[in-house]
Design an enzyme around this catalytic site. Structure first.
Site, PDB file in Angstrom:
ATOM      1  N   CYS A 114      13.778  11.514   5.825  1.00 34.27           N
ATOM      2  CA  CYS A 114      13.843  11.180   7.248  1.00 34.27           C
ATOM      3  C   CYS A 114      15.263  11.229   7.788  1.00 34.27           C
ATOM      4  O   CYS A 114      15.473  11.531   8.964  1.00 34.27           O
ATOM      5  CB  CYS A 114      13.239   9.800   7.478  1.00 34.27           C
ATOM      6  SG  CYS A 114      13.931   8.503   6.421  1.00 34.27           S
ATOM      7  N   GLU A 155      10.785   1.904   9.896  1.00 29.78           N
ATOM      8  CA  GLU A 155      11.779   2.933   9.571  1.00 29.78           C
ATOM      9  C   GLU A 155      11.041   4.253   9.700  1.00 29.78           C
ATOM     10  O   GLU A 155      10.156   4.561   8.906  1.00 29.78           O
ATOM     11  CB  GLU A 155      12.328   2.710   8.160  1.00 29.78           C
ATOM     12  CG  GLU A 155      13.647   3.435   7.920  1.00 29.78           C
ATOM     13  CD  GLU A 155      13.441   4.834   7.367  1.00 29.78           C
ATOM     14  OE1 GLU A 155      13.508   5.788   8.175  1.00 29.78           O
ATOM     15  OE2 GLU A 155      13.224   4.973   6.162  1.00 29.78           O
ATOM     16  N   GLU A 192      10.739  16.656  14.102  1.00 29.25           N
ATOM     17  CA  GLU A 192      11.009  16.514  12.672  1.00 29.25           C
ATOM     18  C   GLU A 192      10.095  17.446  11.885  1.00 29.25           C
ATOM     19  O   GLU A 192       8.875  17.371  11.993  1.00 29.25           O
ATOM     20  CB  GLU A 192      10.787  15.068  12.238  1.00 29.25           C
ATOM     21  CG  GLU A 192      11.152  14.803  10.793  1.00 29.25           C
ATOM     22  CD  GLU A 192      10.986  13.344  10.412  1.00 29.25           C
ATOM     23  OE1 GLU A 192      11.869  12.798   9.744  1.00 29.25           O
ATOM     24  OE2 GLU A 192       9.955  12.749  10.789  1.00 29.25           O
ATOM     25  N   LYS A 219       0.856  -1.184   0.000  1.00 25.40           N
ATOM     26  CA  LYS A 219       0.000   0.000   0.000  1.00 25.40           C
ATOM     27  C   LYS A 219       0.891   1.232   0.000  1.00 25.40           C
ATOM     28  O   LYS A 219       1.514   1.561   1.000  1.00 25.40           O
ATOM     29  CB  LYS A 219      -0.924   0.045   1.217  1.00 25.40           C
ATOM     30  CG  LYS A 219      -2.044   1.088   1.022  1.00 25.40           C
ATOM     31  CD  LYS A 219      -2.620   1.606   2.314  1.00 25.40           C
ATOM     32  CE  LYS A 219      -1.869   2.800   2.843  1.00 25.40           C
ATOM     33  NZ  LYS A 219      -1.979   4.020   1.974  1.00 25.40           N
TER      34      LYS A 219
END
Length: 469
Positions: free
Chosen positions: A279, A245, A377, A170
């Protein structure tokens, strides 16, 4: 793309049970590129059931035969390089020059390395009277983030298929069109029906149905830390294998004897890359207090060299953010930085390149450790510069976030390696050290669980069985 109104399930392009669709927007023009199915629980169930049926034969095929299918799949992707580059440039907003290398060339090369690593997997061994064998985990639900769609998909797909797992992919609802090309590649490569399945849709519908399905044996997820927490909670219900991750807040530690301009340039290469939507990007640089002004000037120069514009133009080095929502998030963090008292050195707001969700390089200085933009982040082209007084303090600042995906050290090599050993991160760049696609990739702390790439990535998708005799 003509086939985006169907799902790829059990080796065929099928009309979805759900009649709902989702628009995929071009973040540069804000126009609809295509509509995709918002697959429902019945669609997901069909995909998972197909994967379960295909599992025994695929697992029994042997890794060499599985590798032949994976190699053919990668050949197809290489043959359709131009289509992939254009598709990703349009749906992600990434400049074509970067899409060519980072979004198509690199992921295919990484996936080919997994075929080589499969040769070194100890599929079985004798220990005394015990035969130790490795078997596939089973049906894998692979959920990939939007920022590096091909890399994040193939980092799951190649090792899972080589291990003998079957899978349901997905992709992110924001960036899904590339995945239809990947499904076509599986079809063209003769991957047996049910081994690879594609469902598309929103996380709260398609994603939830997939990760909670009782016949899914493993969740392999790349995305936000909040998303990772949801995966972990779901996996705990029936003890699914999990691979995560997640996010990062990576810092470059600039040592007292380092060339500050070189350190800033080594940092901002990653800060500006993919419009800061990475990331593992180095988004913080920690510099000696007496060199703070020098670092600011170097960051200004680096920001000024960026060409923000249409990603289809070869002159552009930075495109838009992926969505209006992401632009709002990043702008919100800029406001938080100002509210926390950080010094705004370069303001990327208001950059206009026509329509689209554009934001230019942005630089904050004198950012306080523990402040919002130091800790969270941002996922946009925003650099934070923080001064330090001692190297020990610099290490503490670098390690002082919930994340541990990446880091860097710039300075004399011997001292840099000493500092690198003290950084809590899954990968550390020393000076201008280059990214190595053959090395393991993953993080410490809230940056995830497990590793992708490298010689151990296939083992992430294997179970170990001891047979006594």
């Amino acid at each position: 793309m003509s086939d985006t109104n169907r799902l790829y399930i059990d080796g065929a392009w099928v009309t979805p049970h759900s009649g709902e669709t989702v628009d995929v927007l071009n973040p540069t023009t804000e126009e609809v590129l295509a509509t995709i199915p918002n697959a429902d629980a019945d669609d997901v169930d069909a995909a998972v059931e197909a994967a379960e049926r295909a599992l025994p034969a695929w697992a029994a095929l042997g890794w060499e035969k599985r590798a032949e299918h994976v190699a053919k799949l990668l050949d197809y992707l290489e043959e359709h390089n131009d289509e992939l580059v254009q598709t990703i440039a349009k749906e992600l907003g990434c400049p074509v020059s970067i899409a060519q290398v980072m979004h198509v060339g690199l992921p295919v090369a990484e996936a080919r390395s997994q075929i080589e690593f499969a040769k070194d997997v100890e599929w079985q061994r004798e220990i005394g009277n015990t035969l130790v064998v490795k078997e596939p985990v089973g049906v894998v639900a692979a959920i990939a983030a939007w920022n590096f769609p091909m890399i994040l998909t193939l980092r799951k797909m190649a090792p899972a298929l080589l291990a003998g797992c079957t899978m349901v992919l997905k992709p992110s609802v924001d960036v899904s069109l590339f995945a239809f090309i990947v499904a076509r590649a599986a079809e063209a490569a003769g991957v047996p029906a049910g081994v690879f399945n594609l469902v598309t849709g929103r996380g709260e519908t398609t994603g939830e149905a997939l990760i909670t399905h009782p016949k899914v044996n493993m969740l392999s997820f790349t995305g936000s830390t909040a998303g990772g927490r949801r995966m972990a909670k779901v996996a705990a219900e029936d003890f699914k294998r999990i691979h995560l991750e997640l996010g990062g807040k990576s810092a470059m530690v600039t040592l007292p004897d380092a060339d500050v301009t070189a350190a800033v340039n080594a940092t901002t290469y990653w800060t500006w890359l993919n419009t800061g939507q990475a990331c593992s990007a180095l988004t913080r640089i920690i510099v000696p207090r007496e060199k703070l002004a020098e670092a600011e000037e170097a960051a200004k120069a680096s920001a000024a060299a960026v060409v923000v514009g249409d990603p289809l133009s070869p002159q552009s080095t930075m495109g838009p953010l992926v969505s209006e929502r992401q632009l709002q998030i990043v702008n919100g963090y800029i406001e938080k930085g100002l509210a926390d008292g950080s010094k705004l050195v370069v303001d990327g707001r208001g950059v206009q390149a026509g329509t689209g969700y554009f934001l230019g390089p942005t630089v904050f200085s004198d950012v306080a450790p523990g402040s919002t933009i130091d800790q969270e982040e941002i996922f946009g082209p925003v650099l934070s510069i923080t001064p330090y007084d001692t190297v020990e303090e610099a290490i503490e600042i670098a390690n002082g976030t919930p994340y541990g995906l990446a880091a860097g050290v710039y300075g004399p090599e011997e001292q840099a390696f000493e500092v690198a050993a003290k950084l809590k991160a899954g990968q550390v760049q020393v000076n201008d050290g280059q990214f190595n696609p053959l090395a393991p990739f993953g993080g410490f702390k809230q940056s995830g669980i497990g590793r992708e790439n490298g010689p151990g990535s296939i083992d992430e998708y294997l179970e170990v069985k001891a047979i006594q005799r």
